[in-house]
Enzyme design. Sequence first.
Site, PDB file in Angstrom:
ATOM      1  N   SER A   1       6.813   1.038  12.865  1.00 62.52           N
ATOM      2  CA  SER A   1       5.651   0.795  12.015  1.00 62.52           C
ATOM      3  C   SER A   1       5.231  -0.663  12.148  1.00 62.52           C
ATOM      4  CB  SER A   1       5.982   1.112  10.554  1.00 62.52           C
ATOM      5  OG  SER A   1       6.338   2.474  10.402  1.00 62.52           O
TER       6      SER A   1
ATOM      7  N   CYS B   1     -19.272  21.431   4.989  1.00 63.26           N
ATOM      8  CA  CYS B   1     -18.388  21.288   6.152  1.00 63.26           C
ATOM      9  C   CYS B   1     -18.501  22.496   7.080  1.00 63.26           C
ATOM     10  CB  CYS B   1     -16.942  21.125   5.693  1.00 63.26           C
ATOM     11  SG  CYS B   1     -16.621  19.643   4.720  1.00 63.26           S
TER      12      CYS B   1
ATOM     13  N   CYS C   1      -7.291  16.232   6.481  1.00 65.89           N
ATOM     14  CA  CYS C   1      -6.162  16.517   5.587  1.00 65.89           C
ATOM     15  C   CYS C   1      -6.627  16.832   4.164  1.00 65.89           C
ATOM     16  CB  CYS C   1      -5.213  15.321   5.562  1.00 65.89           C
ATOM     17  SG  CYS C   1      -3.728  15.625   4.559  1.00 65.89           S
TER      18      CYS C   1
ATOM     19  N   TYR D   1       0.798  -1.221   0.000  1.00 65.01           N
ATOM     20  CA  TYR D   1       0.000   0.000   0.000  1.00 65.01           C
ATOM     21  C   TYR D   1       0.833   1.274   0.000  1.00 65.01           C
ATOM     22  CZ  TYR D   1       0.759  -0.362   5.111  1.00 65.01           C
ATOM     23  OH  TYR D   1       1.301  -0.469   6.367  1.00 65.01           O
TER      24      TYR D   1
ATOM     25  N   ASP E   1       4.499  16.348   3.340  1.00 69.55           N
ATOM     26  CA  ASP E   1       4.901  14.975   3.023  1.00 69.55           C
ATOM     27  C   ASP E   1       3.943  14.319   2.030  1.00 69.55           C
ATOM     28  OD1 ASP E   1       6.222  12.479   3.238  1.00 69.55           O
ATOM     29  OD2 ASP E   1       4.818  11.837   4.784  1.00 69.55           O
TER      30      ASP E   1
END
Length: 443
Positions: free
Chosen positions: A132, A338, A351, A27, A297
């Site tokens: 992780s 929203c 995000c 993924y 990122d």
Amino acid sequence: MDSVKTKLPFHILAKPIGPICNLDCQYCFYLRKEAMFPDHHAASDFRMNDRTLEAFVQQNIESSPRSQIDFAWQGGEPTLMGLDFFRRAVELQKRYCPEGKTITNAIQTNGTLLNDEWGEFLAKHKFLVGISIDGPRELHDRYRVDRGGRPTFDRVMQGLAVLKKHGAEFNTLTVVHRELAHHPLEVYDFLLEIGSRYLQFIPLVERLEQTQSPTAIPILGQDAGVAPWSVEPLSFGIFLSDIFDRWVSRDVGRVFVQTFDVQVGIWAGYPSMLCLFGDTCGRALAIEHTGDLYSCDHFVSPPYRLGNILDEPMGKMVDGAQQQKFGNDKRDTLPQYCRSCEVRFACNGECPKNRFISTPDGEPGLNYLCAGYKHFLNHIRPEMEIMAALIKNGRSAAEVMQICKAGKTLAPQDITPARNRPCRCGSGKKFKHCCGSGEASGN
């Protein structure tokens, strides 16, 4: 190059070896970022050189307005850089750190390359190590495999054992993929069993064009399908809610779940500690091994390249017009759906990378995970309001466990201040000397 101090705090995620990794997690969108560097022909081409490392360390320290300077190392797999790189980084940090400032280091790793030498170094220099791990063996190995397609669970656990042996501080990062989302308590209990007390749960949302084009970027407000391993929105909300129920009944103050801790602060009236739930973003950037600085990122693509720290001061780019617009766009492009939402204050559209579906009335820019966050944030409202009231009154949020255990349904206004807090009546006296004096005397 002259440094430029920024106006506000910022955070840089450093990728000293770019997208290169010894694993091949099915993924992982970042592995395909190799295509951004067509002139790189070997893994060694992706290594951050000493000149870039020194510029990064110096500018990160000198640009920051804070007394604590944080360094965060990620990849790919940053341990592929070897210990000498990080020894050099620590040496440079000591050289450039002025009196009165402190340095912290965090490194995110899959843990498979950790040995005693690594463990000793990380513990000695107080690195916070993010491991992780996607839960128990079967769930972890579903997607987290090596380049030969072999499972990695045992190697990760060996790396974790190294950290424990040497007393290195660690937390866990768990990617919530579609299958894992259906096992919330199994995952949570497992993480606690292996000794984690600081937990991050990252929802996996990957769009189909990201799997087809290595240099694809998130296009805000554009409907798109998602990859089959992406978590389903409502499933993610239920996943968080089930874990929250376990946490709030027994683990508040003992176990720290990033999403829950951030929400406690928000409900208590503080700004979000995490860009994810902030009104705007833009203060969490990423730097590649080349020295190229990107807006985020999740937006390491040519349109979001701000420049290179060898050519332009980091602080100038962080506070530049391009980055300010990037951060403000999160707020300015929020759909009306929203803006009128009852939990907007706690979510703010989450995000921008996930805001690619349409609202029920057809407006673009709704977050793919909206249904999940709505479920979760409404689910936690009663306990969050109690914890917020406890904090505002100078008491510990952990008291919520006793309140809930006793079956009480306290309204926030029923929670009395701590004895040494100012009385709510506005007298200016301490609570124990004012409205709380009766309690203090036992009446």
